[in-house]
Scaffold this motif. Structure first.
Motif, mmCIF file in Angstrom:
data_model
loop_
_atom_site.group_PDB
_atom_site.id
_atom_site.type_symbol
_atom_site.label_atom_id
_atom_site.label_comp_id
_atom_site.label_asym_id
_atom_site.label_seq_id
_atom_site.Cartn_x
_atom_site.Cartn_y
_atom_site.Cartn_z
ATOM 1 N N SER A 1 0.843 -1.196 0.000
ATOM 2 C CA SER A 1 0.000 0.000 0.000
ATOM 3 C C SER A 1 0.876 1.242 0.000
ATOM 4 O O SER A 1 2.004 1.235 0.497
ATOM 5 C CB SER A 1 -0.909 0.033 1.233
ATOM 6 O OG SER A 1 -1.697 -1.139 1.321
ATOM 7 N N VAL A 2 0.320 2.321 -0.558
ATOM 8 C CA VAL A 2 0.970 3.626 -0.479
ATOM 9 C C VAL A 2 0.483 4.300 0.796
ATOM 10 O O VAL A 2 -0.723 4.436 1.020
ATOM 11 C CB VAL A 2 0.628 4.496 -1.698
ATOM 12 C CG1 VAL A 2 1.306 5.863 -1.581
ATOM 13 C CG2 VAL A 2 1.055 3.811 -2.982
ATOM 14 N N GLN B 1 6.172 6.796 0.345
ATOM 15 C CA GLN B 1 6.236 5.880 1.486
ATOM 16 C C GLN B 1 5.319 4.690 1.229
ATOM 17 O O GLN B 1 4.118 4.861 1.000
ATOM 18 C CB GLN B 1 5.840 6.612 2.766
ATOM 19 C CG GLN B 1 6.739 7.803 3.076
ATOM 20 C CD GLN B 1 6.121 8.764 4.067
ATOM 21 O OE1 GLN B 1 4.911 8.748 4.303
ATOM 22 N NE2 GLN B 1 6.956 9.609 4.667
ATOM 23 N N LEU B 2 5.903 3.488 1.262
ATOM 24 C CA LEU B 2 5.170 2.256 1.005
ATOM 25 C C LEU B 2 5.187 1.385 2.247
ATOM 26 O O LEU B 2 6.144 1.411 3.036
ATOM 27 C CB LEU B 2 5.804 1.488 -0.162
ATOM 28 C CG LEU B 2 5.992 2.235 -1.483
ATOM 29 C CD1 LEU B 2 6.736 1.353 -2.496
ATOM 30 C CD2 LEU B 2 4.653 2.677 -2.046
ATOM 31 N N TRP C 1 11.924 -5.998 0.496
ATOM 32 C CA TRP C 1 11.590 -5.105 -0.609
ATOM 33 C C TRP C 1 12.570 -5.317 -1.754
ATOM 34 O O TRP C 1 13.777 -5.479 -1.539
ATOM 35 C CB TRP C 1 11.642 -3.642 -0.152
ATOM 36 C CG TRP C 1 10.445 -3.215 0.634
ATOM 37 C CD1 TRP C 1 10.345 -3.074 1.985
ATOM 38 C CD2 TRP C 1 9.159 -2.877 0.102
ATOM 39 N NE1 TRP C 1 9.083 -2.667 2.342
ATOM 40 C CE2 TRP C 1 8.334 -2.536 1.204
ATOM 41 C CE3 TRP C 1 8.630 -2.824 -1.175
ATOM 42 C CZ2 TRP C 1 7.008 -2.141 1.047
ATOM 43 C CZ3 TRP C 1 7.306 -2.438 -1.332
ATOM 44 C CH2 TRP C 1 6.504 -2.100 -0.232
ATOM 45 N N LEU C 2 12.043 -5.308 -2.990
ATOM 46 C CA LEU C 2 12.861 -5.515 -4.182
ATOM 47 C C LEU C 2 12.576 -4.411 -5.190
ATOM 48 O O LEU C 2 11.465 -3.860 -5.228
ATOM 49 C CB LEU C 2 12.542 -6.867 -4.825
ATOM 50 C CG LEU C 2 12.474 -8.093 -3.920
ATOM 51 C CD1 LEU C 2 11.949 -9.290 -4.701
ATOM 52 C CD2 LEU C 2 13.844 -8.416 -3.332
ATOM 53 N N ASP C 3 13.587 -4.103 -6.032
ATOM 54 C CA ASP C 3 13.355 -3.142 -7.095
ATOM 55 C C ASP C 3 12.773 -3.844 -8.320
ATOM 56 O O ASP C 3 12.427 -5.035 -8.271
ATOM 57 C CB ASP C 3 14.639 -2.382 -7.435
ATOM 58 C CG ASP C 3 15.750 -3.292 -7.966
ATOM 59 O OD1 ASP C 3 15.450 -4.425 -8.377
ATOM 60 O OD2 ASP C 3 16.920 -2.858 -7.979
ATOM 61 N N ILE D 1 9.030 1.299 3.635
ATOM 62 C CA ILE D 1 10.165 1.793 2.864
ATOM 63 C C ILE D 1 9.754 3.100 2.197
ATOM 64 O O ILE D 1 8.579 3.298 1.865
ATOM 65 C CB ILE D 1 10.626 0.767 1.802
ATOM 66 C CG1 ILE D 1 11.956 1.179 1.183
ATOM 67 C CG2 ILE D 1 9.579 0.580 0.722
ATOM 68 C CD1 ILE D 1 12.540 0.124 0.247
ATOM 69 N N THR D 2 10.714 4.003 2.056
ATOM 70 C CA THR D 2 10.497 5.230 1.290
ATOM 71 C C THR D 2 11.353 5.156 0.041
ATOM 72 O O THR D 2 12.576 4.980 0.130
ATOM 73 C CB THR D 2 10.873 6.467 2.118
ATOM 74 O OG1 THR D 2 10.049 6.537 3.286
ATOM 75 C CG2 THR D 2 10.660 7.739 1.297
ATOM 76 N N VAL D 3 10.723 5.252 -1.122
ATOM 77 C CA VAL D 3 11.446 5.118 -2.388
ATOM 78 C C VAL D 3 11.565 6.478 -3.046
ATOM 79 O O VAL D 3 10.587 7.221 -3.159
ATOM 80 C CB VAL D 3 10.758 4.104 -3.327
ATOM 81 C CG1 VAL D 3 10.860 2.707 -2.737
ATOM 82 C CG2 VAL D 3 9.304 4.449 -3.568
#
Length: 412
Positions: free
Chosen positions: A240-241, A251-252, A267-269, A295-297
């Motif tokens: 979710s966002v 932020q996820l 988490w993966l790219d 995680i914040t991307v």
């Protein structure tokens, strides 16, 4: 003079003028992909008083009967003449030259391929006689043990996948319950590569009936099994966002629950390389262990995956293209009845989002959405009048965890 004629006759007799019988195997030759194999073939003298007959001065040709007599190996005039050899056999065939004098015309076939399986002809021609025998080559690859993968879960059902690789021909693949009874499954999938056939079979397992499932692969007398106990496998991860920060980072959060042991989330790219992130936060409730990972991307990457480390195929993904700012609540003042007029605003969205107002978990009637598009992105606003005290929440409908809240005190 008589001695000379006798010597010449004996030389002619032993080096090509003599009639012969040919011998080959009575049963198929079986080989595994990648192995070296001998296709047996030999000539024997018809005259019982001779122990052997030489093939050194004869022509020996191996060919594929089932491939329009494609040349596999050709020997003539005491040398190999493979100019017309089928390209797929280039560099992989040989006769036993030192054995030709004893009538051994067998073929050595190296690095057997699955495509080598078929009917072969061994033909031997002398000056006054020729004959041939057929040899059937069966390529049987004993593949790897089955591997079971958990793909995900939904409403108490667990989605399983079983794979086994490197078989020839295609093996049987089936799912069984804990009692050994076959369980109805999906359609078997198979594809072929240089190592043979790879097979796959899916199953939707129900934990209410049996918790142990067996995947069995079988070819002839070769049987391999793998089992899995689905007890305690939790929910598939959900991404979710949560929001955006001041620097534009998104932020996820990834969440899963219902596990009997603590899950670990990763988490993966977009290339499925692991990203540095914080630790999985877990807690235990009546349904088991639940885990969440934030995680914040900020990179230019647009697709991100979250997976359960214990079951790497249990994963979900999100595409963050076009996600704008988090909701922002602004107090605009009061209306004539004493209610507090609130404005919720979001900016920078690629597609037009929906805003909703809530209080106490119930959706509130709100004003009409105000939407404006500029430079291919949307700015959206929506008002609500807060009557009384409490916490008021503005939420992006497409991303329910993307919200802002404000607490309103009772008016004195």
């Amino acid at each position: 003079m008589k001695c000379v004629w006798v010597i010449l006759f004996l030389h002619w007799s032993l080096s090509g003028g003599q009639e012969f019988n040919m011998e080959g195997p009575d049963v198929p030759v079986v080989a595994a992909p990648g192995s070296d194999i001998i296709l047996p073939c030999s000539i024997k003298p018809k005259a019982s008083e001779q122990s052997h007959v030489s093939a050194v001065d004869m022509e020996v040709k191996w060919s594929r009967t089932d491939l329009n007599s494609a040349v596999v190996h050709h020997y003539m005039d005491k040398i190999d003449k493979n100019e017309d050899q089928d390209p797929s056999y280039r560099g992989r065939t040989a006769l036993f030259k030192e054995e030709l004098q004893y009538g051994n015309t067998s073929l050595l076939l190296k690095n057997v391929k699955v495509s080598d399986g078929g009917q072969y002809t061994c033909q031997v021609d002398s000056a006054h006689h020729k004959d041939h025998v057929s040899v059937l080559l069966k390529v049987e690859g004993i593949g790897g043990a089955p591997e079971i993968t958990v793909l995900g879960t939904d409403s108490g059902e667990v989605f399983l996948q079983c794979d086994s690789k490197g078989w020839w021909p295609v093996p049987e693949l089936q799912w069984l319950d804990s009692e050994g009874a076959e369980v109805p499954a999906g359609v078997k999938e198979s594809h072929r590569d240089d190592r043979g056939f790879n097979v796959r079979l899916h199953l939707t397992a129900n934990s209410n009936s049996t918790n142990t499932y067996i995947c069995r692969v079988k070819q002839g007398q070769h049987v391999m099994e793998e089992k899995i106990d689905i007890t305690g496998i939790g929910t598939s991860p959900v991404v979710s966002v949560v929001g955006t920060d001041a620097s534009g980072g998104i932020q996820l959060v990834c969440e899963t629950g219902g596990w009997t042991s603590e899950p670990e989330l990763q988490w993966l790219d977009s290339e499925e390389a692991e990203l540095p992130a914080g630790c999985t936060q877990s807690h235990h409730d009546s349904e088991g262990f639940a885990g969440s990972h934030r995680i914040t991307v900020c990179s230019s990457d647009t697709v991100f995956y979250c997976r359960v480390k214990q079951h790497p195929r249990m994963k979900s993904h999100i595409n963050i293209v076009g996600i704008g700012t988090s909701p922002k609540i602004i107090i605009e003042g009061t209306d004539g009845s004493g209610g507090l007029r609130l404005l919720c605003e979001i900016k920078g969205w690629r597609s037009e989002p929906e805003l909703q107002w809530f209080s106490g978990g119930a959706q509130l009637p709100a004003g009409d959405k105000e939407s404006h598009r500029d430079d291919e992105v949307y700015t959206v606003r929506r008002h609500v009048t807060a009557q009384g005290s409490g916490t008021f929440v503005c939420r992006v409908k497409q991303y329910p965890k993307m919200e802002a809240e404000i607490t309103v005190a009772a008016q004195g």
